[in-house]
Design a protein around this motif. Structure first.
Motif, mmCIF file in Angstrom:
data_model
loop_
_atom_site.group_PDB
_atom_site.id
_atom_site.type_symbol
_atom_site.label_atom_id
_atom_site.label_comp_id
_atom_site.label_asym_id
_atom_site.label_seq_id
_atom_site.Cartn_x
_atom_site.Cartn_y
_atom_site.Cartn_z
ATOM 1 N N LEU A 1 0.870 -1.168 0.000
ATOM 2 C CA LEU A 1 0.000 0.000 0.000
ATOM 3 C C LEU A 1 0.902 1.212 0.000
ATOM 4 O O LEU A 1 1.640 1.445 0.961
ATOM 5 N N LEU A 2 0.871 1.970 -1.087
ATOM 6 C CA LEU A 2 1.673 3.172 -1.219
ATOM 7 C C LEU A 2 0.745 4.382 -1.144
ATOM 8 O O LEU A 2 -0.089 4.590 -2.032
ATOM 9 N N ALA A 3 0.858 5.141 -0.075
ATOM 10 C CA ALA A 3 -0.069 6.256 0.162
ATOM 11 C C ALA A 3 0.715 7.513 0.522
ATOM 12 O O ALA A 3 1.481 7.517 1.485
ATOM 13 N N SER A 4 0.494 8.568 -0.281
ATOM 14 C CA SER A 4 1.202 9.820 -0.041
ATOM 15 C C SER A 4 0.342 10.969 -0.536
ATOM 16 O O SER A 4 -0.830 10.792 -0.869
ATOM 17 N N GLY A 5 0.948 12.152 -0.626
ATOM 18 C CA GLY A 5 0.205 13.304 -1.099
ATOM 19 C C GLY A 5 -0.146 13.239 -2.566
ATOM 20 O O GLY A 5 -1.114 13.858 -3.008
ATOM 21 N N GLY A 6 0.621 12.505 -3.339
ATOM 22 C CA GLY A 6 0.369 12.428 -4.772
ATOM 23 C C GLY A 6 0.019 11.063 -5.289
ATOM 24 O O GLY A 6 -0.316 10.916 -6.467
ATOM 25 N N CYS B 1 -1.747 6.978 -4.366
ATOM 26 C CA CYS B 1 -2.446 6.036 -3.498
ATOM 27 C C CYS B 1 -2.706 4.788 -4.334
ATOM 28 O O CYS B 1 -3.562 4.789 -5.219
ATOM 29 N N GLN B 2 -1.938 3.732 -4.065
ATOM 30 C CA GLN B 2 -1.991 2.532 -4.887
ATOM 31 C C GLN B 2 -1.840 1.279 -4.037
ATOM 32 O O GLN B 2 -1.258 1.314 -2.953
ATOM 33 N N LEU B 3 -2.340 0.183 -4.561
ATOM 34 C CA LEU B 3 -2.093 -1.153 -4.025
ATOM 35 C C LEU B 3 -1.441 -1.970 -5.134
ATOM 36 O O LEU B 3 -1.991 -2.059 -6.240
ATOM 37 N N THR C 1 -6.164 5.291 -6.756
ATOM 38 C CA THR C 1 -7.232 6.249 -6.544
ATOM 39 C C THR C 1 -7.784 6.731 -7.881
ATOM 40 O O THR C 1 -7.032 6.929 -8.834
ATOM 41 N N ILE C 2 -9.094 6.914 -7.941
ATOM 42 C CA ILE C 2 -9.718 7.380 -9.172
ATOM 43 C C ILE C 2 -9.857 8.905 -9.174
ATOM 44 O O ILE C 2 -10.314 9.481 -10.153
ATOM 45 N N ASP C 3 -9.469 9.541 -8.062
ATOM 46 C CA ASP C 3 -9.532 11.012 -7.997
ATOM 47 C C ASP C 3 -8.388 11.539 -7.140
ATOM 48 O O ASP C 3 -7.257 11.604 -7.597
ATOM 49 N N ASP C 4 -8.666 11.901 -5.899
ATOM 50 C CA ASP C 4 -7.633 12.456 -5.030
ATOM 51 C C ASP C 4 -6.809 11.365 -4.362
ATOM 52 O O ASP C 4 -7.311 10.278 -4.074
ATOM 53 N N ARG D 1 -10.378 -1.423 1.179
ATOM 54 C CA ARG D 1 -9.690 -1.635 -0.090
ATOM 55 C C ARG D 1 -8.511 -2.590 0.076
ATOM 56 O O ARG D 1 -8.259 -3.447 -0.786
ATOM 57 N N ALA D 2 -7.795 -2.458 1.186
ATOM 58 C CA ALA D 2 -6.658 -3.335 1.450
ATOM 59 C C ALA D 2 -7.101 -4.782 1.650
ATOM 60 O O ALA D 2 -6.410 -5.718 1.238
ATOM 61 N N ALA D 3 -8.269 -4.970 2.267
ATOM 62 C CA ALA D 3 -8.792 -6.327 2.449
ATOM 63 C C ALA D 3 -9.052 -6.988 1.094
ATOM 64 O O ALA D 3 -8.752 -8.177 0.895
#
Length: 362
Positions: A140-145, A147-149, A164-167, A262-264
């Motif tokens: 899980l990569l989550a930052s200001g720019g 957000c992905q699995l 992410t499909i938006d923000d 989402r992670a599940a």
């Protein structure tokens, strides 16, 4: 190649892709010999976000002295290095150019290999630096720019399960903080205020929860918070400290619950690929959020998968992760020519559909 003679590989890493200027020296035996980071928070606070031109000028101002400090702290000279690595994208192109050109100059002058590192891959591989984690694993990569699995199969080998499909999640934290007058960056102050708040006071939406797949969405949650804050202001005038704390706690709980859902789904998909073993790794600046870490730790326990979270200082942008990614590449003989061009967009999984927050334009 994992060693030079009897000593492990030694790489200088340079990070300038956003608003942290950083340099570090790391060795192939997973030792961080120097790790210098200069924040640009003060320069960007007045604007409520990162200004690319301001960031690039700050990198120019800070980088040489940070590299000098890192080399001094590590007790080495450029001649003692086995490679020079720099974040080559994705990121703000001005800053990326500053770091890359500096790394190329050092590599050329010292006669050392140059290593162009994908900033996202550096985050992805940090768990191998901190925990010696074998491939494959779920990230899980989550930052200001971003957000992905993703499934991390090896260096340069990734399969994106969702984005992410938006923000991005970090962007949502920043914008909520701005609504509440908490300053920039938004993650730390929102988390701090949430500790004194009631996460059940405001029933905010849990975007995408219960839907198939692993994609994220935070735009609707951000809008719901804005409507909530505007409503509170109209009803009672300025928000009280308790109001702000309760909004932060409610937002953080909604975002964390959505991410865990989402992670599940991603863990279930990962188990179809890797029936046993592996790990859930969380990386990126938002991975420093303790509430999110706790939620994902519970999820990992419930789904019988190991969770790995790097130390907080290695979740945000840093030079050590760049140096380590350089070592991973150097071991495989993956060096780069000095005419390598910076990449403002650079997806980890180029076969996945284009997505704005996966390192490639939609």
């Amino acid at each position: 190649m994992t060693t030079v003679g009897e000593r492990p590989l030694r790489v200088l890493g340079i990070e300038t892709s956003c608003d942290e200027t950083a340099a570090a020296v790391v060795t192939g035996d997973r030792q961080i010999h120097a790790d210098c980071v200069r924040s640009q928070r003060e320069q960007h606070q007045a604007f409520g976000g990162v200004v690319p031109e301001v960031a690039a000028r700050a990198h120019l101002q800070y980088l040489d002295s940070l590299i000098s400090q890192a080399m001094t702290d590590a007790g080495v000279a450029f001649a003692d290095l086995d490679g020079v690595a720099a974040a080559a994208g994705p990121g703000l192109i001005g800053g990326v150019i500053v770091g890359m050109m500096t790394a190329k100059a050092i590599a050329l002058a010292a006669g050392k290999p140059f290593l162009a590192v994908n900033h996202l891959e550096a985050h992805a591989l940090t768990a191998r630096l901190t925990d010696d984690l074998p491939f494959p694993y779920l990230l899980l990569l989550a930052s200001g720019g971003h957000c992905q699995l993703l499934v991390v199969a090896g260096v340069g080998s990734y399969r994106r399960l969702g984005t992410t499909i938006d923000d991005a999640l970090g962007e949502a934290f920043d914008k909520v903080a701005r609504m509440l007058g908490l300053g920039y960056p938004g993650g730390p102050p929102v988390e701090a205020c949430a500790r004194n708040g009631d996460p059940r006071r405001f029933p905010l939406p849990r975007p995408m929860k219960g839907r198939p797949g692993c994609d994220f969405s935070f735009s609707g949650l951000k809008t719901a918070v804005k409507q909530l804050v505007d409503g509170l202001k109209r009803a009672d005038g300025p928000l009280s400290e308790q109001d702000i704390a309760d909004v932060c706690a409610s937002f953080q709980a909604a975002a964390g619950e959505a991410v865990a859902d989402r992670a599940a789904h991603a863990i279930a998909a990962f188990r179809h690929i890797v029936p046993a073993g592996g790990a859930l790794v969380i990386a990126g600046g938002v991975a420093a959020n303790k509430d999110l870490r706790a939620r994902l730790a519970r999820l990992a326990e419930e789904t019988d998968i190991r969770m790995v979270a790097p130390p907080l200082r290695l979740c945000t942008d840093n030079g050590a992760m760049i140096a380590w990614a350089g070592i991973e590449r150097l071991r495989l003989g993956l060096t780069d020519a000095l005419d390598f061009r910076p990449r403002p967009r650079w997806p980890l999984d180029p076969e996945a559909p284009p997505a704005a927050f996966a390192g490639v334009k939609a």
